[in-house]
Design a protein around this motif. Structure first.
Motif, PDB file in Angstrom:
ATOM      1  N   GLY A  89       0.950  -1.101   0.023  1.00  0.00           N
ATOM      2  CA  GLY A  89       0.010  -0.016  -0.050  1.00  0.00           C
ATOM      3  C   GLY A  89       0.760   1.145  -0.206  1.00  0.00           C
ATOM      4  O   GLY A  89       2.085   1.051   0.227  1.00  0.00           O
ATOM      5  N   SER A  91       0.808   5.895   0.627  1.00  0.00           N
ATOM      6  CA  SER A  91       0.227   7.109   1.234  1.00  0.00           C
ATOM      7  C   SER A  91      -0.083   8.018  -0.092  1.00  0.00           C
ATOM      8  O   SER A  91       0.924   8.202  -0.977  1.00  0.00           O
ATOM      9  N   ILE A  92      -1.112   8.373  -0.093  1.00  0.00           N
ATOM     10  CA  ILE A  92      -1.736   9.472  -1.241  1.00  0.00           C
ATOM     11  C   ILE A  92      -2.092  10.808  -0.783  1.00  0.00           C
ATOM     12  O   ILE A  92      -2.847  10.658   0.374  1.00  0.00           O
ATOM     13  N   ASP A  94      -4.243  13.827   0.104  1.00  0.00           N
ATOM     14  CA  ASP A  94      -5.581  14.292  -0.263  1.00  0.00           C
ATOM     15  C   ASP A  94      -5.631  15.819  -0.301  1.00  0.00           C
ATOM     16  O   ASP A  94      -5.456  16.404   0.950  1.00  0.00           O
ATOM     17  N   SER A 101      -2.996  10.135   3.305  1.00  0.00           N
ATOM     18  CA  SER A 101      -3.913   9.186   3.597  1.00  0.00           C
ATOM     19  C   SER A 101      -3.448   7.782   3.091  1.00  0.00           C
ATOM     20  O   SER A 101      -2.915   7.665   2.132  1.00  0.00           O
ATOM     21  N   PHE A 102      -3.228   6.729   4.159  1.00  0.00           N
ATOM     22  CA  PHE A 102      -2.666   5.249   3.644  1.00  0.00           C
ATOM     23  C   PHE A 102      -3.834   4.626   2.962  1.00  0.00           C
ATOM     24  O   PHE A 102      -4.778   4.455   3.525  1.00  0.00           O
ATOM     25  N   HIS A 103      -3.359   4.153   1.875  1.00  0.00           N
ATOM     26  CA  HIS A 103      -4.189   3.273   1.131  1.00  0.00           C
ATOM     27  C   HIS A 103      -3.702   1.762   1.020  1.00  0.00           C
ATOM     28  O   HIS A 103      -2.713   1.697   0.789  1.00  0.00           O
ATOM     29  N   GLU A 104      -4.466   0.891   1.838  1.00  0.00           N
ATOM     30  CA  GLU A 104      -3.744  -0.314   2.072  1.00  0.00           C
ATOM     31  C   GLU A 104      -3.792  -1.351   0.554  1.00  0.00           C
ATOM     32  O   GLU A 104      -4.503  -1.007  -0.245  1.00  0.00           O
ATOM     33  N   GLY A 105      -2.579  -1.911   0.526  1.00  0.00           N
ATOM     34  CA  GLY A 105      -2.293  -2.997  -0.431  1.00  0.00           C
ATOM     35  C   GLY A 105      -2.960  -4.203  -0.439  1.00  0.00           C
ATOM     36  O   GLY A 105      -3.610  -4.399   0.592  1.00  0.00           O
ATOM     37  N   HIS A 144       0.696  -0.279  10.435  1.00  0.00           N
ATOM     38  CA  HIS A 144      -0.471  -0.883  10.244  1.00  0.00           C
ATOM     39  C   HIS A 144      -0.222  -2.261  10.206  1.00  0.00           C
ATOM     40  O   HIS A 144       0.374  -3.272   9.668  1.00  0.00           O
TER      41      HIS A 144
END
Length: 323
Positions: A89, A91-92, A94, A101-105, A144
Motif C-alpha cells: 500500500g 500514502s496518497i 488528499d 492518507s494510507f491506502h492499503e495494498g 499498520h
C-alpha cells in the motif's frame, strides 16, 4: 504427563480441525493431507510455500481456506515490474483534507496468495517477506497491523525458470512449510469431471476468525517433553552433519518444527507431542531449509531424501521418556 489443556479442549480442537479440513476438501478433492498441512500452518501462525505447476488448485485452496474461516482473501500476481508499494500500500495526498492518507495494498487480507513469487524482483520479494515476519506494515512512520489470522500462500512454478529470481535461502527460511499440491489421482479426477467438486463460493463459512485465534492460542499450550525437544535437536543437528548437505536447518527451522508439531498433536486430539508428530512434520518443515552439496545434487540426492534418511538413522525417544 501434565498439560494445561483439558480433554474437552483437545477433543474440540481435533473435531473442529477435522471439520475445517473436510469443508475445504469439497473444493480441493483428494488432497486431504495437503489441506491438513495448510491448516496446521495457519494455526501455527506460519506461511506456506507451494511449488507446483499451473492448474493444480493453488488459488482455489487459498479461497476455500479464507471462506471456511470467514476471512478475506487476496491474490497478488508477481511480475518483474511489481513494486513494493503495490503489495503493502501507499500514502496518497488528499488535496481536500490537505494531508496524506494510507491506502492499503492487497496484503491486508487474512489469506494472501502470492502467485509466482519468484517472478518479482528481490526488492519486491523482500517487502512481502518483511510483512510475513513482522505481521505489520510501516509507511511514513505509521504502523499498520495485519488482520488476524494472517497467512501468505506463495507459489513457485518449478518448470518455467526463465525471467525468475530465485528465492534466497534466508527468505525460504521464512516459510514454515513448503509442499506441493500435485495432480489429483484418477479417482479424484473423475469426481472433479463428474461435478462432485464444489466451487469455492459454495464452501460453508464454518467459524469466525476469533475462533481461529482461540485455536492458535490453544496449540501453543500443547506439552512438549524434554525428550521430544532433544529429539528435534538431534534431527536438526543431523541435517548439518550430513555428508550430502552444505548447509543444514537453522535454529528457526528447529523452532518451526517444535511449534507445528504441537499443532499437529492437538489436531489429532492429543495435548502432548509424540515422536510421530515430529516425524510427520520433518520433511515439509525442514527440507526446503537445506542446501545440498553440488556433487550430491548431481547424483540425484534431494533434500526430502536426506531428511528421510536422517529420520531412519535418528532414534526417537522411547514411550517411557515421553510419558
Amino acid at each position: 504427563m501434565s498439560s494445561s489443556i483439558t480433554a474437552e479442549q483437545s477433543a474440540w480442537f481435533g473435531e473442529t480441525f477435522g471439520r475445517l479440513v473436510s469443508n475445504v476438501e469439497q473444493a480441493i478433492v483428494g488432497k486431504r493431507h495437503v489441506i491438513e498441512l495448510a491448516f496446521a500452518t495457519l494455526l501455527t501462525r506460519g506461511h506456506l510455500l507451494l511449488e507446483d505447476v499451473p492448474g493444480t488448485g493453488k488459488t482455489a485452496l487459498a479461497r476455500a481456506i479464507s471462506r471456511t474461516v470467514r476471512g478475506t482473501s487476496s491474490r497478488i500476481q508477481f511480475t518483474p515490474d511489481l513494486l513494493p508499494g503495490d503489495i503493502t500500500g501507499i500514502s496518497i495526498y488528499d488535496q481536500k483534507r490537505g494531508e496524506f492518507s494510507f491506502h492499503e495494498g492487497p496484503v491486508f487480507a487474512n489469506i494472501v496468495l502470492a502467485d509466482e513469487i519468484n517472478r518479482a524482483s528481490p526488492k519486491t520479494q523482500s517487502a512481502l517477506l518483511e510483512v510475513m515476519e513482522e505481521q505489520q506494515v510501516t509507511v511514513d512512520g505509521v504502523t499498520h497491523r495485519m488482520p488476524s489470522p494472517f497467512m501468505v500462500i506463495a507459489t513457485q512454478n518449478p518448470v518455467e525458470q526463465a525471467g525468475t529470481y530465485r528465492l534466497p535461502e534466508a527468505q525460504l527460511d521464512r516459510f514454515l512449510v513448503k509442499m506441493s499440491l500435485g495432480y489429483p489421482d484418477a479417482a479424484s479426477t473423475r469426481r472433479i469431471l463428474e461435478g462432485q467438486a464444489v466451487g469455492t463460493e459454495a464452501i460453508a463459512e464454518l467459524i469466525l476468525p476469533q475462533a481461529v485465534g482461540e485455536m492458535i492460542a490453544l496449540a501453543r499450550l500443547v506439552t512438549i517433553e524434554p525428550a521430544i525437544v532433544d529429539y528435534i535437536t538431534r534431527l536438526v543437528e543431523a541435517t548439518r552433519d550430513a555428508a550430502q548437505t552444505r548447509l543444514g536447518a537453522s535454529v528457526r527451522g528447529a523452532i518451526a518444527l517444535a511449534n507445528i508439531s504441537r499443532t499437529w498433536a492437538i489436531a489429532h486430539g492429543r495435548p502432548y507431542v509424540i515422536p510421530d508428530d515430529v516425524k510427520a512434520m520433518a520433511v515439509p518443515v525442514l527440507a526446503h531449509r537445506l542446501i545440498l552439496d553440488p556433487e550430491a545434487e548431481f547424483d540425484g540426492v534431494t533434500p526430502e531424501s536426506v531428511i528421510g534418511q536422517i529420520l531412519l538413522d535418528t532414534a526417537p525417544p522411547t514411550q517411557g521418556a515421553v510419558a
